[in-house]
Design a protein around this motif. Sequence first.
Motif, short mmCIF file in Angstrom:
data_model
loop_
_atom_site.label_atom_id
_atom_site.label_comp_id
_atom_site.label_asym_id
_atom_site.label_seq_id
_atom_site.Cartn_x
_atom_site.Cartn_y
_atom_site.Cartn_z
N UNK C 128 -30.80 -103.16 -101.35
CA UNK C 128 -29.81 -102.09 -101.34
C UNK C 128 -28.43 -102.61 -100.99
N UNK C 129 -28.39 -103.84 -100.46
CA UNK C 129 -27.10 -104.40 -100.06
C UNK C 129 -26.34 -104.89 -101.29
N UNK C 130 -25.01 -104.82 -101.21
CA UNK C 130 -24.20 -105.36 -102.30
C UNK C 130 -24.11 -106.88 -102.14
N UNK C 131 -24.47 -107.60 -103.20
CA UNK C 131 -24.54 -109.06 -103.10
C UNK C 131 -23.67 -109.68 -104.18
N UNK C 132 -22.55 -110.31 -103.77
CA UNK C 132 -21.69 -110.98 -104.74
C UNK C 132 -21.80 -112.50 -104.64
N UNK C 133 -22.29 -112.96 -103.49
CA UNK C 133 -22.44 -114.40 -103.32
C UNK C 133 -23.61 -114.63 -102.37
N UNK C 134 -24.01 -115.89 -102.26
CA UNK C 134 -25.14 -116.20 -101.39
C UNK C 134 -24.83 -115.81 -99.94
N UNK C 135 -23.54 -115.88 -99.57
CA UNK C 135 -23.17 -115.50 -98.18
C UNK C 135 -23.59 -114.06 -97.87
N UNK C 136 -23.56 -113.21 -98.90
CA UNK C 136 -23.94 -111.81 -98.67
C UNK C 136 -25.44 -111.65 -98.37
N UNK C 137 -26.21 -112.68 -98.70
CA UNK C 137 -27.65 -112.60 -98.44
C UNK C 137 -27.99 -112.89 -96.98
N UNK C 196 -35.35 -98.58 -102.84
CA UNK C 196 -34.29 -99.58 -102.90
C UNK C 196 -33.30 -99.18 -104.00
N UNK C 197 -32.01 -99.55 -103.84
CA UNK C 197 -30.98 -99.03 -104.74
C UNK C 197 -30.62 -99.95 -105.90
N UNK C 198 -30.65 -101.27 -105.68
CA UNK C 198 -30.12 -102.17 -106.71
C UNK C 198 -31.14 -103.19 -107.20
N UNK C 199 -31.01 -103.51 -108.48
CA UNK C 199 -31.77 -104.60 -109.07
C UNK C 199 -30.78 -105.62 -109.60
N UNK C 200 -30.73 -106.82 -109.01
CA UNK C 200 -29.87 -107.88 -109.49
C UNK C 200 -30.65 -108.74 -110.48
N UNK C 201 -30.18 -108.75 -111.73
CA UNK C 201 -30.90 -109.45 -112.78
C UNK C 201 -30.59 -110.95 -112.71
N UNK C 202 -31.05 -111.58 -111.63
CA UNK C 202 -30.68 -112.99 -111.43
C UNK C 202 -31.57 -113.95 -112.21
N UNK C 203 -32.60 -113.44 -112.89
CA UNK C 203 -33.49 -114.27 -113.72
C UNK C 203 -33.92 -115.52 -112.95
N UNK C 266 -22.79 -111.80 -110.26
CA UNK C 266 -21.46 -112.40 -110.40
C UNK C 266 -21.60 -113.89 -110.71
N UNK C 267 -20.54 -114.48 -111.28
CA UNK C 267 -20.59 -115.91 -111.61
C UNK C 267 -20.80 -116.75 -110.36
N UNK C 268 -20.10 -116.36 -109.27
CA UNK C 268 -20.24 -117.10 -108.02
C UNK C 268 -21.69 -117.16 -107.59
N UNK C 269 -22.33 -115.97 -107.56
CA UNK C 269 -23.72 -115.88 -107.11
C UNK C 269 -24.59 -116.75 -108.00
N UNK C 270 -24.33 -116.65 -109.31
CA UNK C 270 -25.16 -117.39 -110.25
C UNK C 270 -25.05 -118.90 -110.01
N UNK C 271 -23.81 -119.36 -109.82
CA UNK C 271 -23.62 -120.80 -109.61
C UNK C 271 -24.26 -121.27 -108.31
#
Lengths: 434, 174, 302
Positions: C128-137, C196-203, C266-271
Amino acid sequence: MSAVAMGLILAAVLIALLASGIWVAVALFAVGLFAMEAFTTSPTGLALGTSLWGAIASWSLAPLPLFVWMGEILFRSRLSEDMYAGLAPWLGRLPGRLLHVNVLGCGVFAAVSGSSAATAATIGRMSIPQLRERGYPDRMIIGTLAGSGTLGLLIPPSIILIVYGISAELSIARLFIAGILPGLMLVGLFMGYVALWALLHPGRMPPAEPRLPLGERLWHARRLIPVLALVVGVIGSIYVGVATPTEAAALGVAGALLLSAGTRSLTWASFRDGLMGATRTSCMIVFILAGAAFLTTAMGYTGVPRLLAEWIAALDLSPLALLAALAVFFIVMGCFLDGISVVVLTTSVVLPMVQAAGIDLLWFGIFLVVIVEMAQITPPVGFNLFVLQGLAGRNIFQIAWASLPFFLVLLLAVVILVVFPELATWLPDRMGGR
Amino acid sequence: MRIVLDGLYRLAGVLAALCMAGIALVVLAQIAGRGLGFRVPEANEIAGYLVAGSAFLGLAPTLQAGTHIRVNLALQVLPPALRRWVEVWCLLLALAVVGYATWWALDLVIGSFEFDDRSPGELAIPLWIPQCALPLGLGMCAVALLDNLQAALRGQPPAYVEAESAADLPGWNR
Amino acid sequence: AQSWNMATPYPDATFHTQNVRDFVADIEDATDGALSVTVHSAGSLIRHPQIKRGVRTGQVQMGEVFISLLGSEDPVYAVDSIPFLATSYEDAERLWEASREPIESRLEADGLMLLYAVPWPAQGLYTSREVDSVEDLEGLRFRAYNAATSRLAELTGMEATQVEVPEIPQAFSTGIVEAMITSPTTGVNSKAWDFVDRFYDIQAWLPKNMVIVNREAFESLGEAEQAAVLEAAAAAEERGWRMSREEAEAQKAALAENGMEVVTPSDTLREQLAEIGRTMTEEWLEDTGADGEAIIEAYRAD
Ligand code: NA
Ligand code: NA
């Protein structure tokens, strides 16, 4: 050989073994071995080894021994006596008096435990000696425990609703919510039966306890506080996210130990006796579970339950007739197999036919669980009967006979559920989402 | 001999009880860890193994204590002479079943050792270690059954019978 | 005529089980009933952890297993569950080509034969948390269920916690876990939107199920039946990969339809995640040595 013939032979062998005095678990293993050897070509011994380990070395079984232990600790402390002494003055006017504590106690405990055996064992350990001492009739003590112990399956959390929900791809949360109203209805029906029985048989109830003024009753109620705190603590630990339902049992053990230490009834001797008693009781129950699991495996290989369900599917019945046929099928199977096993063995066949008949799967799950509750108290294989035989020192026929009225109450609940399906569907429909 | 056998059953009971206490400790440690920020690796698997340990190691002492339940209605009304032979039948069948289970439990352990089966988590516990409880517990149960069988054959009541009748309480349907 | 038993771990509604049922029907058609197979789904005959052993010892002739479940036995089996190594169906296909042979030879050593393998849709992050980068985890309570997911939690600063599948909904609702990585299929089956609120399609990875057969049982079949089984297996593999792709789209749509936010990372998260993937691949290579090197080399060469 037809599935019906195989089923009848196996049932006859099981009944004969049990009647000749063979231990229940041994009889279940023996019938499983016989079924594998007589009706399948699969390797019996290997299947036995796999089943012994796979069914028992399981995280999902952990709460059962722990709750049994918690019951032993409370039984050996002053806490259970305190609880009944605190409650007695309040229930003086209600026909059935302390017998209702069995029903309500099981109902509350069912909100902690997902298993019916653990519910009957934990409440029974405390209640049987207390109620016997106060002169309540054994038959009603045992009947109420056997009957309301089954609430562990219906009132969330519930192992069988999870098993069903995963097979039927339903939301576990919605299934849990769906179980609440039917669970409360059953509590009401059980209490209603107890009250009715007490009114009809005033001579078999113990003499009334002296009526106390409100102030004194409140003063007695202080003795309820420790046990209430334990119950609230254990339930609360689940709902505030300290522990999962499986873990809550361990908190129950820790809490019971702390409380009995706090009331100075914990000694090394009582700790040791409680632990050993719990080990033996849970060993007895788990070994029967192992036997039932192996019999389930054997049934999977013989295909008897699946073939019988397919036979029902081929009848092409109307929805109502289908429900009646399935109810009879599950009740009969439930006499010989443990209820969860019946669900596991037949969902592949039963769910599609239920769906094709246009029956709501969510509602059907609750319907199924109430029927499986009956399986816990029907002889010859009924887990609550075994648990209570262990606790009460009665033979299984006496216990089954004492449970019969509660079996009929469960049957009534099934009929009510068919007539008023909203009992199961109304609450989940109020939930958000889909 | 008597002392050795009773000591064996007592030892089995203590080991089973330790497993039981172990279940509580592992689960409590897991709960505490979530609050305090440490983690018990494979706690769920270990708890499951301890359930099996407690149940199987407890078989023999539970038998001796008369806690394994059965339908003993017919047994209680039989004349003592006949009752003895029914007990012998029960013990023989139980011995056959438990003996067979011991054998295949041993096969399970040997297979796990040879196949190097392991638990699925980061500890990768060799499964034969916790599985040893199965043949050990079942084997001790078989010994206890034999012990009672020789008593029954000599016309003495098996240990569990006394315990069973002690549990029967009066007051039914009063 | 022979009749076989087959043990599968997942319930009937799962596309893997449906594919198994089609596979079995194909065999029965092609052999004209000379070989019939009874499918025991949802672990009803043998529980998942014991299925491989069950096939190996002939308790059932065929079985389906989540391949990386065998990772504690031999890390090579865990190759399809290395996070962020193969993150698309194309990658997964290449990785499978590179790893098929070593996996087959391991199974062969155990008296088993690989029939086919089919992937689950790519694993996504549920939180449910907003995650734009690994730091958010950082500090999220993350559901770990094996060695790889525990390590992933460690590398991303999440707190690993063990929760079994049945307790996931309750564990999320009460905050015992706040994040998990699993497929959209599992998310839909467990009605993830309830908790839970969000699904991040991080594959993150595309793990596979494989269907195996006891070699002795297979060799006891006539030549025509053996060919029928292999042909049905090839068809099942192709059908299964197609079903999986369709499943991925359909189930992501179902998540959105039920009110979950399906987020493209996000690109940051992906990288950052790809970097963690490189670390974990290195660690896996340390465990597997030359065998692992060969697989990764073949995978990267394509
Ligand atoms: Na419950
Ligand atoms: Na029953």
